[in-house]
Design an enzyme around this catalytic site. Structure first.
Site, short mmCIF file in Angstrom:
data_model
loop_
_atom_site.label_atom_id
_atom_site.label_comp_id
_atom_site.label_asym_id
_atom_site.label_seq_id
_atom_site.Cartn_x
_atom_site.Cartn_y
_atom_site.Cartn_z
N LYS A 289 0.86 -1.19 0.00
CA LYS A 289 0.00 0.00 0.00
C LYS A 289 0.90 1.24 0.00
CE LYS A 289 -4.36 1.28 2.12
NZ LYS A 289 -5.49 0.70 2.85
N GLU A 375 -19.40 -5.47 9.95
CA GLU A 375 -20.33 -4.73 10.81
C GLU A 375 -21.41 -5.64 11.40
OE1 GLU A 375 -19.20 -3.69 7.90
OE2 GLU A 375 -18.17 -1.80 8.35
N ARG A 403 -25.76 -2.00 7.19
CA ARG A 403 -25.54 -3.42 6.90
C ARG A 403 -26.04 -4.33 8.01
NH1 ARG A 403 -20.23 -5.05 3.65
NH2 ARG A 403 -21.01 -4.10 1.76
C1 LIG Z 1 -18.72 -2.14 4.81
C2 LIG Z 1 -17.55 -1.22 4.92
N1 LIG Z 1 -16.98 -0.99 6.12
C3 LIG Z 1 -15.93 -0.15 6.23
C4 LIG Z 1 -15.42 0.46 5.12
C5 LIG Z 1 -14.29 1.48 5.26
N2 LIG Z 1 -13.11 1.06 4.49
C6 LIG Z 1 -12.84 1.60 3.29
S1 LIG Z 1 -11.47 0.95 2.60
C7 LIG Z 1 -11.20 -0.03 3.93
C8 LIG Z 1 -10.01 -0.92 3.95
C9 LIG Z 1 -10.02 -1.83 2.75
O1 LIG Z 1 -8.89 -2.66 2.81
P1 LIG Z 1 -8.55 -3.52 1.52
O2 LIG Z 1 -9.77 -4.15 0.97
O3 LIG Z 1 -7.43 -4.43 1.89
O4 LIG Z 1 -8.06 -2.46 0.45
P2 LIG Z 1 -6.77 -1.51 0.54
O5 LIG Z 1 -7.28 -0.16 0.90
O6 LIG Z 1 -5.82 -2.05 1.55
O7 LIG Z 1 -6.20 -1.54 -0.83
C10 LIG Z 1 -12.19 0.15 4.90
C11 LIG Z 1 -12.24 -0.54 6.20
C12 LIG Z 1 -16.05 0.20 3.89
N3 LIG Z 1 -15.65 0.79 2.77
N4 LIG Z 1 -17.10 -0.64 3.81
#
Ligand SMILES: Cc1ncc(C[n+]2csc(CCOP(=O)(O)OP(=O)(O)O)c2C)c(N)n1
Length: 642
Positions: A289, A375, A403
């Site tokens: 990242k 969630e 959700r």
């Molecule tokens: C249902 C839900 N909960 C929380 C989030 C907040 N959120 C956005 S990106 C993220 C992390 C995503 O991690 P990953 O899928 O590994 O992608 P990366 O950003 O590391 O590339 C979170 C927790 C979300 N988008 N959707």
């Protein structure tokens, strides 16, 4: 990375469609990847937006668009926040000057922007389910098209992904799942799966695998059996002990990897192989990242996941002056309460820093749980904690609690369990657009029996209402507050039951009921109405669901009731107040101001509220017109009234 380069340079300017990528040599692709990173940093440093995830997916996106034929083949990006590079190579570079701004490019895939976008998501863990359905549809209709879903290791902690994998494994459809594994959600991804993946990443054998794969690929054709055999041989030799292959293959899905996700050539080879497999395949790409931009790579908190506004390119630090945010007030008070009460525990769904639970975790590591992007699990796990004698505080963004409606309704409320849900970023939030607005909570959760909702208006009321919430022992509570800086305190002149009276005059024309963050707006409206000669009482019910009984008494002493809320009108607080007035036989006309039902486009919070007519000027004008119309009608009905 060269931090002083212009925003768009040589090769990048020549790429306006995926086909342009297929003409490039390996050396040119390396140059292009560097240009893309320069462009991303230059643009996002002016507008804010998702940076770390996009820096980490540059090569993978290039490989995807070289191997698959979008939009005929369908590329789906889970969560949607890592689709900037995809946007750049599908003709949208010019839009980045207005990224996430009103009328400008969306921060997520958007069907109106491009035929290459299909799902408009920002909530995680949905892409595999979309992909499953889409692949089934293509198969049934006899269409020879591939579906590719890109999903992060963070999103893989969400239950929907596993429901989808279970179904995908039962098909023979042309579906490729690219796991973009950077080891992080915002913070490092947690849980058993994450531990499994990180064992792999930390294992020195894994580095050797990548080197061997690279060497082997350097001497073999891009497509075809030899590459696969090399991958396979290497895999058998070293990787079995450390890879997640058995886990995925036990599910019944072909696994390929791990592949260095920053090596376009290696990714391309793996994707071509996966494409030729003609059945569901997982391609495991290991990425970093924030890759290629030092401030992001070195940012401990979240690899510059998503700077909310402009930042300094040299340091990655936000340009805006720091201010006290709602989240800070909540986090401080939660720790204070936790100091006093050992039964208080915190839960976050992969957002410890953004929701403030991190502060509790630093002080009481054993009393804060990060459950991953889960969630629903958070809600029912909280129910279990409450059954076990604790008082959980579940801190999530308002948009994400949607959700877990069923879990809040039945697993928590039906059991009368004391769980406090703290909803940050409630109301219209702004640049993230419609799927991030926290405007449904008061309507959706307002129908849950035994659930109480508080909407604080300032720091003092947030602290007070949080304390009241965790003191409730016979059912769930919600405390909801907006995004951004907390306003100066708005002290009450007196209290009627739970209701704060913020302003009153001798005249009693209008009872203005303000909900939470709209208190300041309500006071402005009251000023304007007062200038027109109306007597206005401004009240903040503080606890908006169920509607405090005292509100009906106050309403009965006014000629009009006006409600103001930062949530949808349908089923909102205004509707609930109207219903309680009807039930009590209080026949005072009511007008409710709130967010109209709809998916409202992105922009700043102020711009969106203005577009929806939720400004002091608009509301005061509407109320004045309405009140004067009523006065005329009253005069006609009753010649003795003036
Ligand atoms: C249902 C839900 N909960 C929380 C989030 C907040 N959120 C956005 S990106 C993220 C992390 C995503 O991690 P990953 O899928 O590994 O992608 P990366 O950003 O590391 O590339 C979170 C927790 C979300 N988008 N959707």
């Amino acid at each position: 990375m060269s931090e002083s380069l212009p925003a768009s340079a040589g090769l990048l300017a020549s790429v306006s469609a995926p086909g342009d990528l297929r003409r490039l040599t390996p050396e040119q692709l390396t140059v292009l990847a560097a240009e893309i990173r320069d462009f991303l940093v230059a643009k996002v440093s002016r507008t804010g937006g998702h940076l770390g995830p996009n820096l980490g997916i540059v090569e993978t996106t290039l490989a995807l668009h070289r191997v698959f034929d979008s939009p005929r083949d369908r590329l789906l990006f889970d969560t949607g926040h890592q689709a900037y590079v995809h946007k750049m190579v599908t003709g949208r570079q010019d839009g980045f000057d207005l990224l996430r701004q009103r009328g400008g490019l969306s921060g997520y895939p958007n069907r109106a922007e491009s035929e290459h976008d299909l799902i408009e998501n920002s909530h995680a863990s949905t892409a595999l389910s979309y992909a499953d359905g889409l692949a089934k549809a293509f198969a049934l209709r006899g269409e020879d098209r591939h579906v590719v879903a890109v999903v992060g290791d963070g999103a893989l902690t969400g239950g929907m992904c596993w429901e989808a994998l279970n179904n995908i494994a039962a098909t023979k459809n042309k579906l490729v799942i690219v796991v973009n594994d950077n080891g992080r959600s915002y913070a490092p991804t947690i849980g058993g799966l994450a531990d499994h993946l990180s064992t792999l990443r930390l294992n020195p054998g894994y580095e050797r695998v990548l080197d061997l794969v690279k060497e082997a690929l350097g001497s073999t054709p891009v497509v075809g059996k030899p590459v696969y055999e090399v991958l396979h041989a290497v895999k058998k030799g070293i990787k079995d002990a450390v890879s997640p292959q058995p886990m995925f293959e036990d599910l019944g899905i072909k696994y390929m990897g791990p592949v260095d996700g920053h090596d376009v050539h290696a990714m391309e080879s793996a994707l071509r192989r996966a494409k030729g497999f003609n059945a569901p395949v997982i391609v495991h790409a290991v990425t970093r990242k924030g890759y290629g931009y030092r401030p992001a790579e070195q940012d401990q908190a979240d690899c510059l996941h998503g700077p909310g506004s402009a930042f300094d390119v040299a340091t990655g630090k936000l340009l805006a002056k720091p201010s006290v945010k709602w989240t800070h007030v909540f986090a401080d008070e939660l720790v204070r309460i936790a100091d006093e009460r050992p039964d208080i525990v915190g839960i976050t769904a992969a957002m410890a820093e953004p929701t403030g639970i991190a502060q509790l975790a630093r002080r009481y590591p054993d009393r804060a749980f990060d459950v991953g992007i889960a969630e629903q699990h958070a809600a029912t796990s909280a129910a279990g904690l409450a059954m076990g004698g604790l008082h959980p505080v579940v801190a999530v963004y308002a948009t994400f609690l949607n959700r877990a409606f069923d879990q809040v309704l039945l697993d928590v409320a039906m059991h009368g369990l004391p769980v406090t849900f703290v909803l940050d970023r409630a109301g219209i939030t702004g640049p993230d657009g419609p799927s991030h607005y926290g405007i449904w909570d008061m309507s959706v959760f307002g129908v849950v029996p035994g659930l109480r909702i508080a909407a604080p208006r300032d720091a003092a009321s947030l602290r007070e209402e949080l304390r009241e919430a965790v003191a409730v022992e016979d059912g769930p509570t919600i405390v909801r507050f907006p995004t951004g800086s907390v306003p100066a305190d708005m002290p009450a002149v007196r209290r009627v039951g739970p209701i704060d009276v913020l302003r009153e005059t001798d005249g009693r024309d209008v009872l203005l009921v303000v909900v939470g963050s709209f208190a300041g707006l309500g006071l402005d409206v009251a000023d304007r109405l007062a200038e027109q000669g109306y007597g206005v009482t401004v009240v903040d019910p503080r606890w908006v669901r169920p509607v405090p009984i005292e509100l009906t008494g106050l309403a009965a002493r006014h000629r009009l009731v006006v409600t103001l809320e930062d949530g949808v009108r349908a089923g909102g607080v205004g509707a609930a107040v109207a219903s309680s007035l009807r039930d009590a036989g209080v026949d005072v006309p009511l007008r409710d101001f709130g967010v109209p039902t709809g998916f409202h486009p992105h922009g700043t919070r102020a711009e969106i509220l203005a577009a929806l007519g939720l400004t002091a000027q608009d509301i005061a004008r509407d109320v004045t017109e309405w009140a004067s119309g009523l006065a005329v009608a009253e005069t006609r009905q009753s010649p003795y009234r003036v």
